[in-house]
Write a protein that holds these residues in place. Structure first.
Motif, mmCIF file in Angstrom:
data_model
loop_
_atom_site.group_PDB
_atom_site.id
_atom_site.type_symbol
_atom_site.label_atom_id
_atom_site.label_comp_id
_atom_site.label_asym_id
_atom_site.label_seq_id
_atom_site.Cartn_x
_atom_site.Cartn_y
_atom_site.Cartn_z
ATOM 1 N N SER A 175 0.782 -1.245 0.000
ATOM 2 C CA SER A 175 0.000 0.000 0.000
ATOM 3 C C SER A 175 0.810 1.289 0.000
ATOM 4 O O SER A 175 0.232 2.378 0.007
ATOM 5 N N THR A 176 2.125 1.187 -0.005
ATOM 6 C CA THR A 176 2.942 2.404 -0.023
ATOM 7 C C THR A 176 2.548 3.337 -1.172
ATOM 8 O O THR A 176 2.371 4.540 -0.982
ATOM 9 N N GLY A 232 -0.261 3.568 -2.770
ATOM 10 C CA GLY A 232 -1.583 4.156 -2.547
ATOM 11 C C GLY A 232 -1.523 5.304 -1.558
ATOM 12 O O GLY A 232 -2.131 6.356 -1.755
ATOM 13 N N ILE A 233 -0.765 5.116 -0.475
ATOM 14 C CA ILE A 233 -0.673 6.140 0.567
ATOM 15 C C ILE A 233 0.000 7.406 0.039
ATOM 16 O O ILE A 233 -0.426 8.518 0.339
ATOM 17 N N VAL A 234 1.045 7.259 -0.764
ATOM 18 C CA VAL A 234 1.746 8.458 -1.245
ATOM 19 C C VAL A 234 1.055 9.122 -2.437
ATOM 20 O O VAL A 234 1.325 10.282 -2.713
ATOM 21 N N CYS A 235 0.189 8.421 -3.139
ATOM 22 C CA CYS A 235 -0.435 9.041 -4.314
ATOM 23 C C CYS A 235 -1.274 10.231 -3.872
ATOM 24 O O CYS A 235 -2.274 10.081 -3.173
ATOM 25 N N ILE A 265 -4.877 5.196 -6.672
ATOM 26 C CA ILE A 265 -4.468 3.792 -6.632
ATOM 27 C C ILE A 265 -5.316 2.989 -5.642
ATOM 28 O O ILE A 265 -5.445 3.360 -4.477
#
Ligand SMILES: Cc1ncc(C[n+]2csc(CCOP(=O)(O)OP(=O)(O)O)c2C)c(N)n1
Ligand code: SF4
Ligand code: SF4
Ligand code: SF4
Ligand SMILES: [Mg+2]
Lengths: 74, 257
Positions: free
Chosen positions: A56-57, A59-62, A67
């Motif tokens: 999920s990295t 997704g979290i940074v987008c 994402i």
């Protein structure tokens, strides 16, 4: 062996091609497409879907919430 | 392909927050504002307070925040968001009232409102996006611009004799009796995003519990104003912003577990 497998789905029309997901993925699984969306942005793609562990990295940074991350036990 | 068939709703571990609208955000690619909007949407959903929350938008790039997070919003005149927040909190003490402001809005034109509101100790939250520049109007120098940093109005870099020194608003806020929580966070890495999320949640809890004013500064990027790629901006933030604006709690009067 990794316990989980994952896959991501990118909302390519929402993506702005900022590349932050590609930089953040610990396994370097994301790159920008040579194709563009209707805003003219090169959107993010995950060419090899067999390596992702669904951490999920990306997704979290987008910044734009493009994402969706799926994760399941192997 | 094998991994395709795990794409079912029960396997979703991360997705766009429910309270984030489908409307595309107008922010530049990679902008820190977008990351913080996403955190706000996630936290409000997690706390189950969407019907009791009123956000106050600034003037600056976040002027359209009301389009993106599905709660009630008010648009304030430049710098006046904290004054609106005080009024709203007094009218609806059971509501979660927060402002969302840039550094030009909060630390320049709205300095008086910021300090007076925090000093009154109304139980509101201020989310302060410090990108050291006036993003919206074309990258002019802000009070928070770093020494030597080039902007469109200090093209040779900020100089003390001409422009004074970068203003550390959060340090001032921490000295005020009315504040219960003052913290400085960033969203340039996945770890920092997680910590910023906890900080905003803490501030919102403080506001709901009537503990006093909370200020969450987010050291953020403006790749358009800084004239870098989003990735370079995150790196530049770590190398240049964080030494002057170090991360962590500046004040926390709440014993959180
Ligand atoms: C009363 C008033 N003065 C000046 C302006 C012009 N103005 C619009 S946004 C802005 C500064 C925005 O900078 P900041 O608050 O840092 O927000 P950012 O865009 O960087 O997020 C200014 C000076 C205005 N809209 N109203
Ligand atoms: S979920 Fe993790 S491993 Fe998979 S693409 Fe995203 S960052 Fe990479
Ligand atoms: S972080 Fe989001 S907006 Fe940026 S390239 Fe990746 S999917 Fe696109
Ligand atoms: S101008 Fe700067 S602050 Fe405004 S949206 Fe673009 S990157 Fe973000
Ligand atoms: Mg700014």
């Amino acid at each position: 062996m990794a316990k989980y497998r994952g896959v991501i789905e990118v909302d390519t029309e929402r993506c702005k091609g900022c590349n932050l997901c590609a930089v953040a993925c610990p396994l370097h699984l994301i790159e920008l497409s040579t194709r563009v969306n209707h805003h003219g942005y090169n959107y993010a793609v995950q060419p090899d879907q067999t390596q992702c562990n669904g951490c999920s990295t990306c997704g979290i940074v987008c910044p734009d919430g493009c994402i969706t991350v799926y994760r399941a036990e192997k | 392909m094998e991994s395709i068939n795990i794409k079912s709703p029960q396997n979703i571990v991360y997705a766009k927050p429910r309270l984030m609208n489908d409307t595309n955000m107008h922010y530049c690619p990679g902008c820190g504002h977008s990351v913080v909007h996403k955190l706000v949407a996630e936290i409000l959903d997690e706390m189950g307070v969407e019907e009791k929350t009123i956000g106050i938008c600034p003037v600056g790039c976040a002027v359209f925040a009301y389009r993106y997070v599905d709660i009630d919003w008010i648009e304030a005149a430049h710098g006046r968001a904290p004054a609106c927040a005080s009024a709203l909190k007094r009218l609806w003490p059971d509501h979660l009232i927060f402002t969302y402001q840039g550094d030009g809005d909060l630390a320049c034109i709205g300095t008086a409102e910021t300090i007076q509101t925090l000093n009154r100790g109304d139980s509101i939250t201020i989310i302060f996006i410090n990108n050291a520049i006036y993003g919206m109007t074309g990258g002019q120098m802000a009070p928070t611009t770093l020494m030597g940093m080039k902007t469109s109005t200090c093209p040779y870099g900020r100089q003390a004799d001409l422009h004074g020194f970068p203003l550390k608003i959060s340090d001032i806020a921490a000295t005020l009796e009315g504040t219960c929580y003052v913290t400085r966070q960033a969203v340039n890495t996945v770890g920092n995003i997680r910590r910023a999320r906890k900080a905003i949640r803490q501030a919102f809890e403080n506001s709901m519990q009537g503990r006093g004013s909370s200020l969450v500064e987010i050291v953020s990027t403006c790749s358009a104003g800084w004239k870098m790629t989003p990735d370079q901006s995150n790196q530049w933030l770590a190398d240049n912003m964080l030494p002057y604006y170090p991360l962590g709690d500046l004040k926390n009067t709440v014993d959180n577990k």
